[in-house]
Design a protein around this motif. Structure first.
Motif, short mmCIF file in Angstrom:
data_model
loop_
_atom_site.label_atom_id
_atom_site.label_comp_id
_atom_site.label_asym_id
_atom_site.label_seq_id
_atom_site.Cartn_x
_atom_site.Cartn_y
_atom_site.Cartn_z
N GLN A 66 0.83 -1.20 0.00
CA GLN A 66 0.00 0.00 0.00
C GLN A 66 0.87 1.26 0.00
OE1 GLN A 66 -2.83 -0.06 3.16
NE2 GLN A 66 -4.13 1.48 2.20
N ILE A 67 1.87 1.30 0.88
CA ILE A 67 2.76 2.47 0.98
C ILE A 67 3.53 2.67 -0.34
CG2 ILE A 67 4.83 3.40 2.12
CD1 ILE A 67 2.75 3.44 4.18
N ILE A 68 4.09 1.57 -0.87
CA ILE A 68 4.93 1.67 -2.07
C ILE A 68 4.15 2.18 -3.28
CG2 ILE A 68 6.11 0.27 -3.83
CD1 ILE A 68 7.11 -1.50 -1.52
N HIS A 69 2.90 1.73 -3.41
CA HIS A 69 2.16 2.03 -4.63
C HIS A 69 1.17 3.19 -4.49
CE1 HIS A 69 3.57 -2.18 -5.09
NE2 HIS A 69 3.85 -1.78 -6.30
N ALA A 70 1.12 3.77 -3.30
CA ALA A 70 0.16 4.87 -3.07
C ALA A 70 0.52 6.10 -3.89
CB ALA A 70 0.14 5.23 -1.59
N GLY A 71 -0.49 6.78 -4.39
CA GLY A 71 -0.29 8.07 -5.03
C GLY A 71 -0.01 8.03 -6.52
N TYR A 72 0.17 6.85 -7.09
CA TYR A 72 0.49 6.75 -8.52
C TYR A 72 -0.74 6.53 -9.40
CZ TYR A 72 5.39 6.41 -7.12
OH TYR A 72 6.62 6.66 -6.60
N ASN A 73 -1.86 6.28 -8.77
CA ASN A 73 -3.08 6.00 -9.54
C ASN A 73 -2.90 4.89 -10.57
OD1 ASN A 73 -4.58 7.99 -8.17
ND2 ASN A 73 -3.74 9.57 -9.52
N TYR A 74 -2.29 3.81 -10.16
CA TYR A 74 -2.14 2.66 -11.04
C TYR A 74 -3.53 2.13 -11.39
CZ TYR A 74 2.80 2.64 -9.78
OH TYR A 74 4.09 2.99 -9.58
N THR A 75 -3.65 1.72 -12.65
CA THR A 75 -4.95 1.28 -13.16
C THR A 75 -5.05 -0.25 -13.19
OG1 THR A 75 -4.20 1.18 -15.45
CG2 THR A 75 -5.07 3.30 -14.67
N ASN A 76 -6.27 -0.68 -13.38
CA ASN A 76 -6.56 -2.08 -13.59
C ASN A 76 -5.75 -2.64 -14.77
OD1 ASN A 76 -8.24 -4.43 -13.13
ND2 ASN A 76 -9.19 -3.90 -15.07
N THR A 77 -5.67 -1.86 -15.85
CA THR A 77 -4.91 -2.28 -17.02
C THR A 77 -3.43 -2.47 -16.69
OG1 THR A 77 -6.42 -1.09 -18.46
CG2 THR A 77 -4.26 -1.63 -19.39
N GLU A 78 -2.88 -1.56 -15.87
CA GLU A 78 -1.47 -1.67 -15.49
C GLU A 78 -1.25 -2.87 -14.58
OE1 GLU A 78 0.19 2.86 -15.73
OE2 GLU A 78 -1.23 2.43 -14.12
N PHE A 79 -2.19 -3.10 -13.68
CA PHE A 79 -2.07 -4.27 -12.81
C PHE A 79 -2.05 -5.54 -13.66
CE2 PHE A 79 -3.53 -7.67 -10.06
CZ PHE A 79 -2.86 -7.44 -8.87
N LYS A 106 -1.48 -16.12 -4.62
CA LYS A 106 -0.83 -15.47 -3.47
C LYS A 106 -0.68 -13.96 -3.67
CE LYS A 106 0.43 -19.28 -1.18
NZ LYS A 106 -0.20 -19.62 0.12
N LEU A 107 -0.53 -13.55 -4.94
CA LEU A 107 -0.31 -12.13 -5.22
C LEU A 107 -1.61 -11.36 -5.46
CD1 LEU A 107 2.85 -12.23 -7.52
CD2 LEU A 107 2.73 -12.07 -5.04
N ALA A 108 -2.68 -12.08 -5.83
CA ALA A 108 -3.94 -11.42 -6.16
C ALA A 108 -4.45 -10.48 -5.06
CB ALA A 108 -5.00 -12.47 -6.51
N PRO A 109 -4.33 -10.86 -3.79
CA PRO A 109 -4.84 -9.94 -2.75
C PRO A 109 -4.15 -8.58 -2.72
CG PRO A 109 -4.51 -12.15 -1.85
CD PRO A 109 -3.88 -12.13 -3.21
N SER A 110 -2.96 -8.46 -3.34
CA SER A 110 -2.28 -7.16 -3.35
C SER A 110 -3.00 -6.16 -4.24
CB SER A 110 -0.82 -7.32 -3.80
OG SER A 110 -0.76 -7.65 -5.18
N TYR A 111 -3.92 -6.65 -5.06
CA TYR A 111 -4.66 -5.76 -5.98
C TYR A 111 -5.23 -4.54 -5.25
CZ TYR A 111 -8.05 -4.17 -9.43
OH TYR A 111 -8.75 -3.41 -10.32
N LYS A 112 -5.86 -4.78 -4.11
CA LYS A 112 -6.53 -3.69 -3.38
C LYS A 112 -5.54 -2.68 -2.83
CE LYS A 112 -6.55 -5.93 1.14
NZ LYS A 112 -5.41 -6.81 0.77
#
Ligand code: HEM
Length: 117
Positions: A66-79, A106-112
């Protein structure tokens, strides 16, 4: 732990991560996001994170997803692009599909924690 072993332990996970980064560089959906990022550090951190997530003997000491990816507005497409490149890397490294799917689960929960849009 069997998933950790099926991925080839630390050496295998590092190889998959390396190949994923090579794939990122050719993906127009996300390559600009990694411009200026220290990819040696990213590689080491991502591999440690995966190792810890699959029950390997690693301790990920970095910041939360959450901390690392906050503020970049990463999209569903980018994920999805990151996931596509990880799947491709696992294919390139000869990881069986059933094992690939276990890591993805294992990685899917990081989506949120990565995508807020
Ligand atoms: C499955 C989803 C994802 C996981 C598990 C993940 C995991 C990680 C981890 C563990 C790090 C820290 C690496 C280190 O220690 O330096 C990281 C950093 C980073 N991630 Fe993600 N990530 C995901 C999705 C994404 C997406 C969709 C993007 C954007 C396209 C992205 C862009 C970045 C960037 C640019 C950094 C480097 C930040 C910096 O050092 O300045 N990630 N990610």
């Amino acid at each position: 732990n069997s998933l950790y072993q099926a991925l080839g332990e630390q050496a295998g996970i590092t190889k998959i991560t390396h190949q994923m980064i090579v794939n990122f560089a050719q993906d127009e959906r996300i390559k600009a996001r990694f411009k200026g990022v220290n990819m040696q550090k990213f590689k080491a951190g991502f591999a440690l994170y995966v190792c810890a997530q699959v029950g390997g003997p690693c301790e990920y000491q970095g910041d939360s997803m959450q901390i690392i990816h906050a503020g970049y507005n990463y999209t569903n497409t980018e994920f999805n692009a990151v996931v596509d490149n990880l799947i491709l890397a696992m294919e390139q490294c000869g990881i069986p599909v059933a094992v690939q799917n276990q890591l993805l689960a294992k990685l899917a929960p990081s989506y949120k924690d990565v995508v807020y849009l």
